[in-house]
Design a protein around this motif. Structure first.
Motif, mmCIF file in Angstrom:
data_model
loop_
_atom_site.group_PDB
_atom_site.id
_atom_site.type_symbol
_atom_site.label_atom_id
_atom_site.label_comp_id
_atom_site.label_asym_id
_atom_site.label_seq_id
_atom_site.Cartn_x
_atom_site.Cartn_y
_atom_site.Cartn_z
ATOM 1 N N SER A 126 0.859 -1.194 0.000
ATOM 2 C CA SER A 126 0.000 0.000 0.000
ATOM 3 C C SER A 126 0.890 1.237 0.000
ATOM 4 O O SER A 126 1.033 1.930 1.021
ATOM 5 C CB SER A 126 -0.919 -0.007 1.229
ATOM 6 N N PRO A 127 1.507 1.551 -1.149
ATOM 7 C CA PRO A 127 2.488 2.642 -1.173
ATOM 8 C C PRO A 127 1.945 3.985 -0.702
ATOM 9 O O PRO A 127 2.632 4.709 0.030
ATOM 10 C CB PRO A 127 2.890 2.702 -2.653
ATOM 11 N N PHE A 128 0.708 4.321 -1.089
ATOM 12 C CA PHE A 128 0.186 5.629 -0.704
ATOM 13 C C PHE A 128 -0.184 5.681 0.775
ATOM 14 O O PHE A 128 -0.126 6.744 1.393
ATOM 15 C CB PHE A 128 -1.009 6.003 -1.573
ATOM 16 N N LEU A 129 -0.560 4.557 1.363
ATOM 17 C CA LEU A 129 -0.808 4.532 2.805
ATOM 18 C C LEU A 129 0.498 4.758 3.554
ATOM 19 O O LEU A 129 0.566 5.546 4.506
ATOM 20 C CB LEU A 129 -1.431 3.203 3.208
ATOM 21 N N VAL A 130 1.557 4.079 3.135
ATOM 22 C CA VAL A 130 2.872 4.249 3.767
ATOM 23 C C VAL A 130 3.371 5.676 3.591
ATOM 24 O O VAL A 130 3.883 6.299 4.528
ATOM 25 C CB VAL A 130 3.875 3.236 3.173
ATOM 26 N N LEU A 131 3.212 6.204 2.391
ATOM 27 C CA LEU A 131 3.671 7.565 2.103
ATOM 28 C C LEU A 131 2.880 8.591 2.915
ATOM 29 O O LEU A 131 3.462 9.521 3.499
ATOM 30 C CB LEU A 131 3.524 7.829 0.608
ATOM 31 N N SER A 132 1.559 8.423 2.973
ATOM 32 C CA SER A 132 0.744 9.387 3.720
ATOM 33 C C SER A 132 1.067 9.331 5.212
ATOM 34 O O SER A 132 1.087 10.368 5.888
ATOM 35 C CB SER A 132 -0.742 9.129 3.486
ATOM 36 N N THR A 141 16.847 -6.940 -9.988
ATOM 37 C CA THR A 141 16.631 -6.871 -11.442
ATOM 38 C C THR A 141 15.762 -5.705 -11.878
ATOM 39 O O THR A 141 15.858 -5.266 -13.015
ATOM 40 C CB THR A 141 15.974 -8.161 -11.959
ATOM 41 N N GLY A 142 14.864 -5.242 -11.021
ATOM 42 C CA GLY A 142 13.906 -4.218 -11.401
ATOM 43 C C GLY A 142 12.660 -4.765 -12.055
ATOM 44 O O GLY A 142 11.733 -4.003 -12.358
ATOM 45 N N LEU A 143 12.586 -6.069 -12.286
ATOM 46 C CA LEU A 143 11.445 -6.653 -12.969
ATOM 47 C C LEU A 143 10.158 -6.506 -12.145
ATOM 48 O O LEU A 143 10.162 -6.732 -10.930
ATOM 49 C CB LEU A 143 11.694 -8.128 -13.257
ATOM 50 N N PRO A 144 9.059 -6.150 -12.800
ATOM 51 C CA PRO A 144 7.780 -6.035 -12.083
ATOM 52 C C PRO A 144 7.355 -7.323 -11.393
ATOM 53 O O PRO A 144 6.653 -7.278 -10.383
ATOM 54 C CB PRO A 144 6.796 -5.643 -13.190
ATOM 55 N N SER A 145 7.776 -8.460 -11.909
ATOM 56 C CA SER A 145 7.404 -9.736 -11.298
ATOM 57 C C SER A 145 7.957 -9.884 -9.884
ATOM 58 O O SER A 145 7.514 -10.746 -9.123
ATOM 59 C CB SER A 145 7.893 -10.905 -12.164
ATOM 60 N N GLU A 146 8.910 -9.043 -9.492
ATOM 61 C CA GLU A 146 9.495 -9.115 -8.149
ATOM 62 C C GLU A 146 8.765 -8.244 -7.131
ATOM 63 O O GLU A 146 9.022 -8.360 -5.924
ATOM 64 C CB GLU A 146 10.959 -8.671 -8.189
ATOM 65 N N TYR A 147 7.879 -7.358 -7.584
ATOM 66 C CA TYR A 147 7.274 -6.378 -6.678
ATOM 67 C C TYR A 147 6.668 -7.027 -5.431
ATOM 68 O O TYR A 147 6.855 -6.551 -4.314
ATOM 69 C CB TYR A 147 6.191 -5.571 -7.392
ATOM 70 N N GLY A 148 5.916 -8.099 -5.634
ATOM 71 C CA GLY A 148 5.256 -8.745 -4.502
ATOM 72 C C GLY A 148 6.182 -9.534 -3.614
ATOM 73 O O GLY A 148 5.838 -9.830 -2.461
ATOM 74 N N ASP A 149 7.360 -9.895 -4.110
ATOM 75 C CA ASP A 149 8.310 -10.687 -3.330
ATOM 76 C C ASP A 149 9.162 -9.831 -2.400
ATOM 77 O O ASP A 149 9.808 -10.355 -1.491
ATOM 78 C CB ASP A 149 9.241 -11.469 -4.264
ATOM 79 N N ILE A 150 9.191 -8.541 -2.639
ATOM 80 C CA ILE A 150 10.018 -7.627 -1.859
ATOM 81 C C ILE A 150 9.196 -7.105 -0.681
ATOM 82 O O ILE A 150 8.075 -6.628 -0.854
ATOM 83 C CB ILE A 150 10.511 -6.458 -2.731
ATOM 84 N N GLU A 151 9.735 -7.199 0.525
ATOM 85 C CA GLU A 151 8.991 -6.790 1.715
ATOM 86 C C GLU A 151 8.906 -5.272 1.875
ATOM 87 O O GLU A 151 7.923 -4.753 2.390
ATOM 88 C CB GLU A 151 9.624 -7.412 2.962
ATOM 89 N N THR A 152 9.933 -4.564 1.450
ATOM 90 C CA THR A 152 9.927 -3.109 1.558
ATOM 91 C C THR A 152 8.888 -2.525 0.611
ATOM 92 O O THR A 152 8.833 -2.890 -0.563
ATOM 93 C CB THR A 152 11.305 -2.528 1.219
ATOM 94 N N THR A 153 8.079 -1.606 1.098
ATOM 95 C CA THR A 153 7.079 -0.942 0.253
ATOM 96 C C THR A 153 7.685 0.265 -0.449
ATOM 97 O O THR A 153 7.544 0.418 -1.668
ATOM 98 C CB THR A 153 5.860 -0.523 1.090
ATOM 99 N N ILE A 154 8.353 1.123 0.298
ATOM 100 C CA ILE A 154 9.065 2.281 -0.254
ATOM 101 C C ILE A 154 10.345 2.448 0.555
ATOM 102 O O ILE A 154 10.310 2.436 1.793
ATOM 103 C CB ILE A 154 8.252 3.592 -0.162
ATOM 104 N N SER A 155 11.455 2.653 -0.125
ATOM 105 C CA SER A 155 12.725 2.849 0.564
ATOM 106 C C SER A 155 12.620 4.003 1.573
ATOM 107 O O SER A 155 12.167 5.099 1.229
ATOM 108 C CB SER A 155 13.821 3.173 -0.444
ATOM 109 N N PRO A 156 13.039 3.773 2.826
ATOM 110 C CA PRO A 156 13.038 4.865 3.805
ATOM 111 C C PRO A 156 13.850 6.076 3.356
ATOM 112 O O PRO A 156 13.521 7.216 3.724
ATOM 113 C CB PRO A 156 13.666 4.207 5.044
ATOM 114 N N ASN A 157 14.885 5.854 2.564
ATOM 115 C CA ASN A 157 15.673 6.984 2.059
ATOM 116 C C ASN A 157 14.846 7.880 1.151
ATOM 117 O O ASN A 157 15.011 9.116 1.147
ATOM 118 C CB ASN A 157 16.895 6.479 1.298
#
Length: 379
Positions: free
Chosen positions: A116-122, A351-367
């Motif tokens: 939920s990128p926008f929830l995390v961002l907000s 890799t940057g591949l979209p197929s990895e989006y769900g496998d990555i636990e981080t939603t948005i880099s804290p940096n």
């Protein structure tokens, strides 16, 4: 006749096809392969995936120690948008940020792949002292209207409606309201800025070049990352550019459709596949973008802009977009920055591949979160 477009590994087999799923999870039917080859994947971030269950992500807020208000407001003509406004507990007129989602019908959290990128961002921005408005796209979630058939202009009207709503609120500083657009939201925000006067804008993976140019680069980058040979990539890009020339001609849409159909037929594209491509590119959304030049709106905007890119973004190329963006922004406080090792969602990636989006636990880099709030605080 066999399709001339590559049936590459970009699309992975899926035993339960679902039209709401991202393109990279759909079963690779000929129509979908053709759709991808002509750039149908461009900027697409599909909405919530109903038949997947995900555990909460580490950055999902558990407690939200600030004001939370469910709101409804007028978007474009006849559209009522539903969303959530979060504000610091402190009194006073707050600086405010409107979040504008990427392509495809999105809910207020821009939810996909369990994130939920926008929830995390907000959450981050509200804790940092800003009011944040995020909303369901027209025709999706609790918002009214129709998403199908809506164009860039309609989405810009919706964002402008969000701006006017915040401007009417006593808790908001009317001179300090800005837009944050992700992906296609980076096209929508500058278009909306021609209807209202945002004090600033933030783009996260927002394109600076025309849609069809972004499309060609994205298709090549994803094909290359999936191991396709350079000859196949070059052939696909050539075909995309040939189609681009047809779409760019200043003639009535009916004639464009006829010319594109002739082109596709000459290259052996079967009738069902042609129909899908024609509907996409000569329909309201695709045809507006086929002729839209974002440079006009970006160059016309004179207030500060922060444009961020992920180094490993395969959907909006930082190599191509960042230099163009730098040349278009006018204000001395504007910044264009590329974050190493991050993808289109600003997640750490190999890799940057979209197929990895769900496998990555981080939603948005804290940096990235820190950079956005830090830049805003310096305005």
């Amino acid at each position: 006749m066999k399709s001339i477009f590559p049936n590459s590994a970009v699309l992975t087999a899926d035993p339960k096809p679902n039209e709401r799923r991202p393109w990279w999870q759909k079963k690779p039917t000929p129509t979908l392969v053709m759709y991808l080859a002509f750039g149908g994947a461009v900027l697409l971030l599909s909405a919530c995936i109903a038949d997947f269950e995900f555990s909460p992500r580490p950055q999902d807020p558990v407690e939200r120690p600030y004001k939370i208000e469910t709101v409804q407001f007028a978007g474009g003509a006849g559209v009522s948008l539903a969303g959530e406004l979060t504000m610091p507990e402190t009194d006073g007129a707050h600086k405010a940020i409107i979040l504008i989602s990427g392509s495809g019908p999105q809910d207020r959290n821009e939810a996909l792949e369990g994130h939920s990128p926008f929830l995390v961002l907000s959450d981050h921005l509200t804790r940092s002292g800003y009011a944040v408005l995020r909303y369901d796209d027209r025709g999706f979630g609790e918002s009214t209207g129709s998403f199908e058939g809506a164009t860039l202009n309609d989405f810009a009207e919706d964002a402008a409606g969000a701006f006017r709503f915040l401007k009417s609120r006593q808790e908001i500083d009317p001179a300090a309201i800005g837009f944050l657009g992700h992906s296609e939201g980076g096209y929508i925000a500058p278009a909306a800025a021609r209807l209202v006067e945002p004090a600033f804008m933030v783009f996260t993976a927002g394109p600076a070049r025309p849609f069809l140019d972004v499309m060609a680069t994205q298709t090549a980058d994803i094909m290359r990352a999936q191991g396709n040979d350079e000859a196949s990539i070059a052939q696909t890009v050539t075909q995309l550019n040939e189609a681009k020339a047809i779409l760019a001609k200043p003639v009535p849409v009916g004639e464009v459709r006829k010319n594109l159909d002739t082109y596709l037929m000459a290259r052996g594209v079967e009738a069902d596949d042609r129909q899908g491509l024609l509907d996409f590119y000569t329909g309201p959304w695709g045809f507006v973008y086929a002729t839209y030049d974002p440079a006009i709106a970006l160059r016309a905007y004179s207030n500060p802009v922060l444009a961020l890119f992920g180094e490993k973004d395969l959907q909006v190329s930082p190599k191509e977009e960042a230099p163009v963006m730098r040349g278009l922004l006018q204000h001395p406080k504007s910044r264009v920055e590329v974050f190493a090792g991050l993808n289109h969602l600003f997640q750490p990636t190999e890799t940057g591949l979209p197929s990895e989006y769900g496998d990555i636990e981080t939603t948005i880099s804290p940096n990235v979160l820190s950079r956005i709030s830090g830049w805003l605080s310096a305005l």
